[in-house]
Design an enzyme around this catalytic site. Structure first.
Site, short mmCIF file in Angstrom:
data_model
loop_
_atom_site.label_atom_id
_atom_site.label_comp_id
_atom_site.label_asym_id
_atom_site.label_seq_id
_atom_site.Cartn_x
_atom_site.Cartn_y
_atom_site.Cartn_z
N HIS A 102 17.01 37.83 59.79
CA HIS A 102 16.27 39.10 59.74
C HIS A 102 15.63 39.34 58.38
O HIS A 102 15.20 40.45 58.08
CB HIS A 102 17.21 40.26 60.10
CG HIS A 102 17.78 40.13 61.47
ND1 HIS A 102 17.04 40.34 62.61
CD2 HIS A 102 19.01 39.74 61.88
CE1 HIS A 102 17.80 40.12 63.68
NE2 HIS A 102 19.00 39.75 63.26
N LYS B 86 30.47 37.62 41.91
CA LYS B 86 31.13 36.83 40.87
C LYS B 86 30.13 35.98 40.12
O LYS B 86 30.10 35.93 38.91
CB LYS B 86 32.19 35.95 41.54
CG LYS B 86 33.53 35.83 41.04
CD LYS B 86 34.47 36.97 40.82
CE LYS B 86 33.99 38.33 40.48
NZ LYS B 86 34.77 39.41 40.95
N ASN C 11 60.50 41.81 30.86
CA ASN C 11 59.25 41.66 31.60
C ASN C 11 59.63 41.16 32.99
O ASN C 11 60.25 40.11 33.11
CB ASN C 11 58.37 40.62 30.88
CG ASN C 11 57.20 40.16 31.72
OD1 ASN C 11 56.70 40.90 32.56
ND2 ASN C 11 56.77 38.92 31.50
N GLY C 12 59.31 41.92 34.02
CA GLY C 12 59.67 41.51 35.38
C GLY C 12 60.11 42.71 36.20
O GLY C 12 59.89 43.86 35.80
N CYS D 265 54.60 42.47 31.26
CA CYS D 265 54.83 43.06 29.94
C CYS D 265 54.90 41.94 28.92
O CYS D 265 54.90 40.77 29.27
CB CYS D 265 56.14 43.83 29.93
SG CYS D 265 56.25 45.06 31.23
N LYS E 176 34.92 46.46 31.62
CA LYS E 176 36.02 46.17 32.54
C LYS E 176 36.32 47.38 33.43
O LYS E 176 36.60 47.24 34.61
CB LYS E 176 37.28 45.77 31.74
CG LYS E 176 38.49 45.45 32.58
CD LYS E 176 38.28 44.19 33.41
CE LYS E 176 39.38 43.92 34.39
NZ LYS E 176 38.92 43.07 35.51
N GLU F 48 27.57 38.18 37.99
CA GLU F 48 28.06 38.89 36.80
C GLU F 48 28.42 37.96 35.65
O GLU F 48 28.30 38.34 34.50
CB GLU F 48 29.20 39.86 37.12
CG GLU F 48 30.53 39.24 37.44
CD GLU F 48 31.61 40.28 37.73
OE1 GLU F 48 31.66 41.31 37.06
OE2 GLU F 48 32.41 40.04 38.65
N TRP G 240 53.68 46.97 30.63
CA TRP G 240 52.70 47.12 31.71
C TRP G 240 53.53 47.69 32.85
O TRP G 240 54.30 46.97 33.48
CB TRP G 240 52.09 45.77 32.06
CG TRP G 240 51.18 45.83 33.24
CD1 TRP G 240 51.47 45.46 34.52
CD2 TRP G 240 49.83 46.27 33.26
NE1 TRP G 240 50.39 45.66 35.33
CE2 TRP G 240 49.37 46.15 34.59
CE3 TRP G 240 48.96 46.77 32.29
CZ2 TRP G 240 48.07 46.51 34.97
CZ3 TRP G 240 47.68 47.12 32.68
CH2 TRP G 240 47.25 46.99 34.00
N ARG H 286 48.79 41.55 27.34
CA ARG H 286 49.73 41.55 28.47
C ARG H 286 50.07 42.96 28.96
O ARG H 286 50.68 43.11 30.02
CB ARG H 286 51.04 40.85 28.06
CG ARG H 286 50.87 39.42 27.63
CD ARG H 286 52.20 38.82 27.26
NE ARG H 286 53.06 38.69 28.42
CZ ARG H 286 53.10 37.63 29.22
NH1 ARG H 286 52.32 36.61 28.97
NH2 ARG H 286 53.90 37.60 30.25
N GLU I 289 31.43 38.93 47.74
CA GLU I 289 32.28 38.72 46.57
C GLU I 289 31.86 37.45 45.81
O GLU I 289 31.82 37.43 44.58
CB GLU I 289 33.76 38.66 46.99
CG GLU I 289 34.75 38.39 45.88
CD GLU I 289 34.67 39.33 44.68
OE1 GLU I 289 34.08 40.41 44.79
OE2 GLU I 289 35.18 38.94 43.61
#
Ligand code: M6R
Length: 607
Positions: free
Chosen positions: A503, A484, A97-98, A2, A602, A487, A71, A27, A480
């Site tokens: 193959h 990365k 925040n936490g 947050c 996103k 993109e 958040w 945040r 992955e």
């Protein structure tokens, strides 16, 4: 993750705080709230512009106050759960925040003592705890220190007392807090971004420290009340640089957050001495979970590669048959699903339409639906029967990095959780738990070496194609690594099971087509060496991701990126980090918009 912001001075506090919240918006944006002792509190679900619309044109005034962007972690992202939170009489106001880990036991105690709670949050406990201590003739400062000494977990908090409006107390344990020192004004924030338009003089609090601010003074204490002397620092960051924590891009900042993300995903969920995992979000379906004989994981993009690693983990240790399906495919098939099947959706945003529709399809067919989701209160989190939150904090960069680490960590927790109710031994549970706890420090070692990865990205930046190969647990990491790179840098990159190369894909290899080979010391190491030899025989260049101390691989690979040793099941969590950094530096070297790559969003909420 947050955002907190507090102000005491001579300016219009509402204006200062609301403008500050805008720069903290990266945040969190689930809900926002503000409290001014002279005018009261206003809160709203959603981001700051919704809060702004609720502020009356006149009459909401004051020279000090606290504000927050949420958040969500505990409690849905509703107006009721928006900060600031207050005690019973509306005298003590907290932004936080936490995560307060022992909030349940404290809440029970406080309810027995007669306190009435209004929200589902862990934060509200702190306001009531201070109130409780003030009943015993303690001052606001003494009561706050006593309360902070009782809570366990993480906090970056600001606390204000209605009867003493000029004074605000800040506290830090695990979540960042910075103090701004202006002329006749002081600020408290999660990062310097809302402070820098007012002053460049700051003091960063350290864990276990408490600061008391008034417009003309600030004093820092430790939790045991001893005073700390710390000079102010002058920072020359812009507000945007401050949001990125001084990093050039969110993608790098989020990769650098890896150790903290793993700690947050694990927090309070492991009992290492017993080799057990505790997943509160799955308790409500504990009986149904005992009956399932198959899991189908549905996901898209990076989350689907986490799912493939999860398939290996769950089948090897929990001995439950697992299939991984892309959300976009599953929703249009006629899958065999029944009430003994669990459909598990993995999604950072919790809003990816294909994943959501696949989960809905599973539900229609009678499956138990589960989620591993980062965004609290998102559609997938709400629509699944039960789930595990990532607690990775908001991910701003389109390229998913820290969420992927958290997804792998959550899958390892799920493996222990399900495995230990089946045939998984306590010994295996303890080993994975011990190694999970050691990961943050190992990731820090990889991150410290990032300059070497940057040099390598510069060396290969002219390449137009890249192959990524891996086997077993690191087969999905090859995919992955490729996603990365493509993109963020727009070059052709392909992931491939190393055994599958012969193959087809090996036909592409020549001196201009480099390969990144994930070849850490595990049960398929020898096979990976043979695959690297096959590429070398075709004049291909090879960068190997290898285990620290491996001298053998240097004889065949052109370049090496070393990672610390861990157990095979957790190796993807370490091995992916050099690949994330490589993609980042490669795109940066090409001068591309790393955080917002062309053609991508996103969160993909369309088909
Ligand atoms: O929010 P989700 O995890 O459901 O998103 C899934 C994919 O869209 C996402 O992972 C995408 O592939 C990323 N851009 C990859 O970095």
């Amino acid at each position: 993750m947050c955002g907190i912001f507090a102000y005491t001075g001579k300016k219009d506090a509402a204006k200062v705080l609301l403008n500050g919240l805008v720069s903290l918006e990266y945040r969190g944006y689930d809900s926002a709230g503000i409290y001014l002792p002279e005018s009261g509190s206003i809160k709203s679900a959603g981001a700051v512009d919704r809060l702004k619309k609720k502020i009356p044109k006149t009459g909401f005034t004051g020279k000090s106050g606290v504000a927050h962007l949420r958040w969500a972690t505990h409690g849905e992202p509703t107006e009721l759960n928006a900060h600031p939170h207050a005690d019973c009489d509306g005298d003590i106001w907290v932004v936080h925040n936490g995560i307060i880990e022992n909030f349940r036991e404290l809440k029970e105690k406080l309810i027995k003592a007669g306190h009435t709670f209004k929200s589902d949050t862990d934060t509200e406990v702190l306001a009531h705890l201070i109130e409780e201590h003030m009943k015993n003739e303690k001052t606001f400062e003494e009561a706050t220190l006593a309360a902070l000494n009782e809570i366990r977990g993480t906090y970056g908090a600001a606390i204000q007392y209605r009867q003493d409006p000029e004074r605000i107390i800040a506290a830090r344990m695990g979540s960042p807090v910075v103090l701004g020192v202006g002329k006749g004004e002081r600020f408290i924030a999660s990062d310097p971004s809302p402070i820098v338009p007012h002053t460049k003089q700051v003091v960063f609090l350290e864990d276990g420290e408490v600061a008391v601010i008034t417009p003309d003074s600030h004093t820092i204490y430790k939790l045991d009340s001893t005073q700390v002397k710390r000079p102010t620092l002058e920072i020359d960051w812009s507000a945007e640089e401050a949001q990125k924590g001084g990093y050039e891009h969110f993608m790098l900042k989020e990769i650098m957050e890896g150790p903290e993300v793993i700690r947050n995903t694990l927090r309070g969920r492991l009992i290492p001495e017993k080799g057990l995992a505790k997943l509160g979000g799955l308790e409500s379906v504990a009986d149904e979970l005992k009956k399932i004989d198959r899991i189908i994981i549905v996901a898209c993009g990076t989350a689907s590669y986490a799912a493939l690693v999860g398939e290996h983990m769950l089948e090897e240790y929990a001995e439950i048959p697992v299939e991984v399906e892309l959300g976009s495919e599953f929703r249009y098939r006629k899958p065999v699903v029944n009430e003994r099947t669990a459909v598990l959706g993995i999604s950072q945003s919790g809003e990816t339409l294909d994943t959501l529709e696949a989960i809905r399809e599973g539900k229609r067919r009678g499956a138990l639906t589960l989620g591993i989701v980062n965004t609290v209160g998102s559609t997938i989190a709400r629509e699944t029967d039960a789930g595990v939150y990532n607690h990775a904090g908001p991910e701003v960069s389109v390229a998913s990095t820290k969420a992927f680490l958290s997804q792998l960590t959550a899958l390892a927790l799920l493996t222990i959780f399900l495995g230990r109710t089946r045939k998984m031994s306590a010994k295996a549970g303890k080993e994975i738990a011990r190694e999970l706890l050691a990961l943050p420090e190992k990731i820090e070692r990889i991150l410290e070496n990032r300059a070497a990865i940057e040099r390598l990205a510069k060396k290969y930046v002219k390449a137009q194609d890249f192959l990524f190969i891996g086997r077993k647990y690191n087969y999905p990491i090859a995919f992955e690594g490729a996603i990365k790179l493509k993109e963020v840098s727009y070059i052709h990159a392909e992931g491939c099971g190393a055994g599958e190369m012969k193959h087809g894909p090996i036909a592409m290899i020549d001196e201009n087509f480099p390969t990144m080979a994930i070849a850490t010391k595990d049960s398929v190491y020898e096979k990976m060496l043979s695959n690297i030899q096959e590429i070398k025989a075709r004049k291909g260049k090879v960068i190997a991701v290898a285990t620290e101390g491996d001298t053998e691989i240097g004889k065949i690979a052109d370049d090496i990126l070393y990672v610390p040793k861990t157990i095979e099941v957790l190796s993807p969590i370490l091995n992916v980090i050099p690949l994330q950094l490589f993609a980042y530096y490669f795109a940066k070297e090409k001068g591309l918009n790393v955080d917002r790559p062309r053609n991508l969003a996103k969160s993909v909420t369309v088909e």
